[in-house]
Design an enzyme around this catalytic site. Structure first.
Site, PDB file in Angstrom:
ATOM      1  CE1 TYR A 261      22.037 -13.147 -37.892  1.00 60.88           C
ATOM      2  CE2 TYR A 261      22.017 -13.435 -35.528  1.00 60.88           C
ATOM      3  CZ  TYR A 261      22.437 -13.835 -36.776  1.00 60.88           C
ATOM      4  OH  TYR A 261      23.244 -14.936 -36.915  1.00 60.88           O
ATOM      5  CE  LYS A 270      16.050 -18.119 -27.447  1.00 59.97           C
ATOM      6  NZ  LYS A 270      16.622 -19.083 -28.357  1.00 59.97           N
ATOM      7  CB  SER A 312      22.006 -17.889 -25.924  1.00 62.43           C
ATOM      8  OG  SER A 312      20.662 -17.561 -25.696  1.00 62.43           O
ATOM      9  CG  ASP A 337      16.208 -22.303 -28.821  1.00 65.04           C
ATOM     10  OD1 ASP A 337      17.241 -22.279 -28.134  1.00 65.04           O
ATOM     11  OD2 ASP A 337      15.577 -21.275 -29.125  1.00 65.04           O
TER      12      ASP A 337
HETATM   13  P1  GTP Z   1      21.511 -21.245 -28.875  1.00 63.91           P
HETATM   14  O1  GTP Z   1      21.085 -21.717 -30.209  1.00 63.91           O
HETATM   15  O2  GTP Z   1      22.109 -19.875 -28.862  1.00 63.91           O
HETATM   16  O3  GTP Z   1      20.425 -21.333 -27.848  1.00 63.91           O
HETATM   17  O4  GTP Z   1      22.780 -22.162 -28.445  1.00 63.91           O
HETATM   18  P2  GTP Z   1      22.792 -23.698 -28.032  1.00 63.91           P
HETATM   19  O5  GTP Z   1      22.518 -23.809 -26.568  1.00 63.91           O
HETATM   20  O6  GTP Z   1      21.949 -24.479 -28.945  1.00 63.91           O
HETATM   21  O7  GTP Z   1      24.336 -24.056 -28.233  1.00 63.91           O
HETATM   22  P3  GTP Z   1      25.033 -24.955 -29.365  1.00 63.91           P
HETATM   23  O8  GTP Z   1      24.683 -26.400 -29.221  1.00 63.91           O
HETATM   24  O9  GTP Z   1      24.820 -24.339 -30.674  1.00 63.91           O
HETATM   25  O10 GTP Z   1      26.546 -24.789 -28.945  1.00 63.91           O
HETATM   26  C1  GTP Z   1      27.166 -23.516 -28.886  1.00 63.91           C
HETATM   27  C2  GTP Z   1      28.652 -23.671 -28.998  1.00 63.91           C
HETATM   28  O11 GTP Z   1      29.121 -24.508 -27.948  1.00 63.91           O
HETATM   29  C3  GTP Z   1      29.095 -24.321 -30.306  1.00 63.91           C
HETATM   30  O12 GTP Z   1      30.221 -23.668 -30.793  1.00 63.91           O
HETATM   31  C4  GTP Z   1      29.395 -25.734 -29.905  1.00 63.91           C
HETATM   32  O13 GTP Z   1      30.396 -26.312 -30.726  1.00 63.91           O
HETATM   33  C5  GTP Z   1      29.873 -25.583 -28.460  1.00 63.91           C
HETATM   34  N1  GTP Z   1      29.567 -26.812 -27.674  1.00 63.91           N
HETATM   35  C6  GTP Z   1      28.387 -27.482 -27.630  1.00 63.91           C
HETATM   36  N2  GTP Z   1      28.473 -28.593 -26.855  1.00 63.91           N
HETATM   37  C7  GTP Z   1      29.746 -28.613 -26.385  1.00 63.91           C
HETATM   38  C8  GTP Z   1      30.467 -29.509 -25.530  1.00 63.91           C
HETATM   39  O14 GTP Z   1      29.959 -30.526 -25.049  1.00 63.91           O
HETATM   40  N3  GTP Z   1      31.761 -29.182 -25.264  1.00 63.91           N
HETATM   41  C9  GTP Z   1      32.359 -28.065 -25.790  1.00 63.91           C
HETATM   42  N4  GTP Z   1      33.624 -27.829 -25.476  1.00 63.91           N
HETATM   43  N5  GTP Z   1      31.714 -27.207 -26.615  1.00 63.91           N
HETATM   44  C10 GTP Z   1      30.433 -27.470 -26.903  1.00 63.91           C
HETATM   45  C1  SPV Z   2      19.500 -17.739 -28.474  1.00 65.80           C
HETATM   46  O1  SPV Z   2      20.068 -16.656 -28.339  1.00 65.80           O
HETATM   47  O2  SPV Z   2      19.204 -18.455 -27.494  1.00 65.80           O
HETATM   48  C2  SPV Z   2      19.170 -18.230 -29.818  1.00 65.80           C
HETATM   49  C3  SPV Z   2      19.411 -17.330 -30.915  1.00 65.80           C
HETATM   50  O3  SPV Z   2      18.682 -19.325 -29.999  1.00 65.80           O
HETATM   51  S1  SPV Z   2      18.119 -16.254 -31.172  1.00 65.80           S
HETATM   52  O4  SPV Z   2      17.150 -16.899 -32.059  1.00 65.80           O
HETATM   53  O5  SPV Z   2      18.705 -15.080 -31.819  1.00 65.80           O
HETATM   54  O6  SPV Z   2      17.471 -15.915 -29.920  1.00 65.80           O
HETATM   55 MN    MN Z   3      20.735 -23.748 -30.528  1.00 69.79          MN
END
Ligand code: GTP
Ligand code: SPV
Ligand code: MN
Length: 648
Positions: A261, A270, A312, A337
């Site tokens: 995964y 990563k 994340s 990312d």
């Molecule tokens: P990774 O891929 O794990 O690194 O995560 P990421 O940092 O790219 O986060 P992502 O943009 O996928 O958002 C993660 C969660 O946070 C999702 O369920 C989004 O809907 C929520 N989210 C993102 N931006 C906001 C925001 O501005 N406000 C709120 N309330 N939720 C948010």
């Molecule tokens: C994170 O955890 O920050 C991700 C998902 O973007 S993974 O690719 O599983 O690390």
């Molecule tokens: Mn992401």
């Protein structure tokens, strides 16, 4: 055009001979599977460059696969692998879309496993600071060379018996340069081949500059992944007991076992582009960071690039693809990312996104929150652990699409699910994996070998209390301290349970490739470089809550209001006031037109008791965890913050 960057080429497999010899597993003549004995189902071993060939043959000696398939990443090959996966019952077509698939993992293999992710160096302190008083280190896990040898011996010999070994050659940037770093990776799971095609540049996509038969192909970094089956759930092989994600930065090697995964097994992400690359970056004077990169154009048509580090599942993908709610503004996506950043000869910090695709969080993604992601994932996308509808569509929490009558939902666990059920239909860390080129707002320069010039860096996290919507650091040193002091609520992206607020410096806590104290020195040293223009540093928090537990700020497209202020600050506008923690927007400086009712006072309040406790927690964390490796500049910043908070 000369490139500023070292590119990583991941032709996936590892220099097993070197590796096996290093671990005394290489017994010449014992398993006499010579080049001839090894069945090559696809591709031509003889035409590979010598190091790659040696890698394959020695890997085969160690792991004894049934045969080898040399992948080229072509569409035809991808389709064949998909068909095979479908036949094996590992993936299912989502018939409403074009070439979209659903994979369900073994429910025990759903996220990064930080507790089983290790870095191997001779001296522990090269990997992590030694905490004070024997406390457990929270800034990475070191493994000794001896323990690593034992771990490898327990897992690898013969582990591919009766299975196919895939060999991949790909890289993480489309343009080949003299300084390209080559890597090798051999995923055992065909599922990973398909996701790799999304995430990296494969031989067929880069045929103009490099093919898998390129004789010049040398190995600078490599990774091997194996997964063994103990008991098959959802046809998903994994081995949670023996999972190990190991990095040997001195040899630029990654060895991953037991999980298929995300970050555990997409080794180019990563493991490679952050942990190994951050170490290479430290050695060579650049930065490999857990950051999105976006371009933002104001209504007058002026454009700036910004990078942002959030932990994340804290909003990187969403910010990187944002549809601004403020009229006239435009956001374009360079990456969601990872950012590799380096100062150019004019002293500008330039960033590239080393990835070719998005591995994004599915839940919460909707036409309202992230329409550009929704448009990106309608074709050629692999979904993992989302729910499906009986008319062949994906489904998850927050998708914001009411279910028509007669439509039923099957959860990620394969069970019938209906709205209102206690458990979610999609796993909270379920993801889509899609080619970046399908995103409607990719920046015209997203693949430029020169990178894009970064003017601002944003840190942020999930802070339900006390931390304002946005503030700006006083200067570079203070900005580095703001990154150091980052904290965020735990998310489903790793195995941490509950919503505890964790320290997550620079959003890199799980991804540092070397001692965090030295990482800080590296960041601080940027200030002493001749003629550089340092970006301004900001901190944002979209996740502050009111007393009823609701978000105070609407987030998503409305975050453009914060970007607008940041944009103007980068232009030198005097629209800020000083507070003990940094500059915040002066009264009226944030454009709130058309926003509706938001409690701005609460959103920007700085409760003294909260900040007193915050400073205490940061002090305890840094003194205990970074201990003697904490640069004195950071102790000075901590003391200065302490004094300012006292006077609040
Ligand atoms: P990774 O891929 O794990 O690194 O995560 P990421 O940092 O790219 O986060 P992502 O943009 O996928 O958002 C993660 C969660 O946070 C999702 O369920 C989004 O809907 C929520 N989210 C993102 N931006 C906001 C925001 O501005 N406000 C709120 N309330 N939720 C948010
Ligand atoms: C994170 O955890 O920050 C991700 C998902 O973007 S993974 O690719 O599983 O690390
Ligand atoms: Mn992401």
């Amino acid at each position: 055009m000369s490139s500023l960057y070292n590119r990583i080429l991941g032709c996936c497999t590892l220099s097993v001979k070197h590796f096996a010899a290093a671990h005394r597993l290489w017994v010449p003549g014992l398993h006499t599977r010579s080049l001839h004995a090894l069945q090559v189902l696809n591709g031509d071993l003889e035409r590979l460059s010598r190091p790659v060939r040696e890698f394959v043959v020695s890997g085969a000696q160690l792991c004894q696969p049934e045969n080898v398939h040399i992948c080229n990443g072509s569409e035809e090959e991808n389709n064949r692998i998909l068909a095979l996966l479908e036949k094996q019952g590992m993936i299912k077509r989502l018939s409403k879309y074009d070439n979209c698939w659903l994979a369900r993992t073994d429910p025990r293999d759903v996220a990064r496993v930080e507790s089983k992710t290790v870095i191997i160096t001779k001296n522990q302190r090269d990997t992590v600071p030694i905490p004070e008083g024997g406390a457990k280190c929270q800034l990475g896990s070191w493994m000794s060379e001896e323990s690593f040898e034992r771990a490898v011996a327990e897992r690898f010999p013969g582990c591919m018996k009766g299975r196919w070994k895939k060999l991949w050659q790909f890289r993480q940037f489309p343009v080949n340069t003299d300084t390209t770093l080559h890597g090798l990776f051999s995923p055992l799971l065909p599922y990973l081949c398909v996701t790799c095609v999304c995430m990296q540049y494969t031989s067929s996509q880069i045929a103009h500059s490099l093919s898998y038969t390129d004789k010049k192909f040398t190995i600078h970094a490599s990774g091997e992944i194996f997964v063994t089956i103990e008991e098959l759930k959802n046809n998903w092989p994994c081995n949670p007991q023996k999972t190990l994600i190991a990095h040997v930065p001195d040899r630029r090697e990654i060895i991953s076992f037991g999980s298929g995964y995300g970050g555990n097994s997409l080794l180019g992400k990563k493991c490679f582009a952050l942990r190994i690359a951050s170490r290479i970056a430290k050695d060579e004077g650049w930065l490999a960071e857990h950051m999105l990169i976006l371009g933002i154009t104001n209504p007058e048509g002026r454009k700036k690039y910004i990078a942002a580090a959030f932990p994340s599942a804290c909003g990187k993908t969403n910010l990187a693809m944002m549809n601004p709610s403020l009229p006239g503004w435009k956001v374009e996506c360079v990456g969601d990312d990872i950012a590799w950043m380096k100062f150019d000869s004019d002293g500008r910090l330039r960033a590239i996104n080393p990835e070719n695709g998005f591995f994004g969080v599915a839940p919460g993604t909707s036409m309202k929150t992230n329409p550009n992601a929704m448009k990106t994932i309608l074709k050629n996308t692999m979904f993992t652990n989302v729910a499906e509808t009986n008319d062949g569509r994906f489904y998850w929490e927050g998708i914001d699409e009411p279910l028509a009558s007669g439509i039923t939902v099957t959860s990620w666990l394969g069970k019938q699910w209906k709205p209102g059920d206690k458990d979610p239909c999609a796993h909270p860390n379920s993801r889509f994996c899609a080619p970046a080129s399908q995103c409607p707002i990719m920046d015209p320069d997203w693949e430029s070998p020169d990178g894009v010039p970064i003017e601002g860096i944003i840190f942020g996290g999930r802070r339900p209390k006390g931390v304002p919507l946005v503030y700006e650091a006083f200067n570079w040193k203070h900005g580095v301290f703001v990154g150091t002091a980052m904290r965020s609520e735990a998310t489903a992206a790793a195995e941490h349970k509950g919503k505890v607020v964790m320290h997550d410096p620079f959003a890199m806590r799980p991804f540092f490739g070397y001692n965090f104290g030295r990482y800080l020195e590296h960041w601080l040293s940027m200030e002493h470089r001749h003629g550089v223009r340092l970006p301004k540093i900001f901190h944002v928090n979209w996740f502050r809550k009111d007393t009823n537990g609701n978000f105070l700020w609407p987030g998503f497209g409305q975050n453009s209001r914060v970007l607008d202020w940041i944009f103007r600050r980068l232009d030198g506008e005097q629209s800020a006031v000083e507070t003990p923690i940094g500059y915040v927007p002066a009264s009226g400086a944030l454009n709130l037109q058309g926003l509706g009712k938001v409690d701005m006072e609460e959103l920007f309040s700085l409760p003294k008791e909260f900040w007193e406790q915050e400073v205490k927690d940061i002090r305890k964390y840094l003194m205990e965890q970074v201990n003697i490796d904490l640069p004195k500049e950071m102790s000075a910043e901590l003391e200065a913050l302490e004094k300012r908070v006292k006077k609040m």
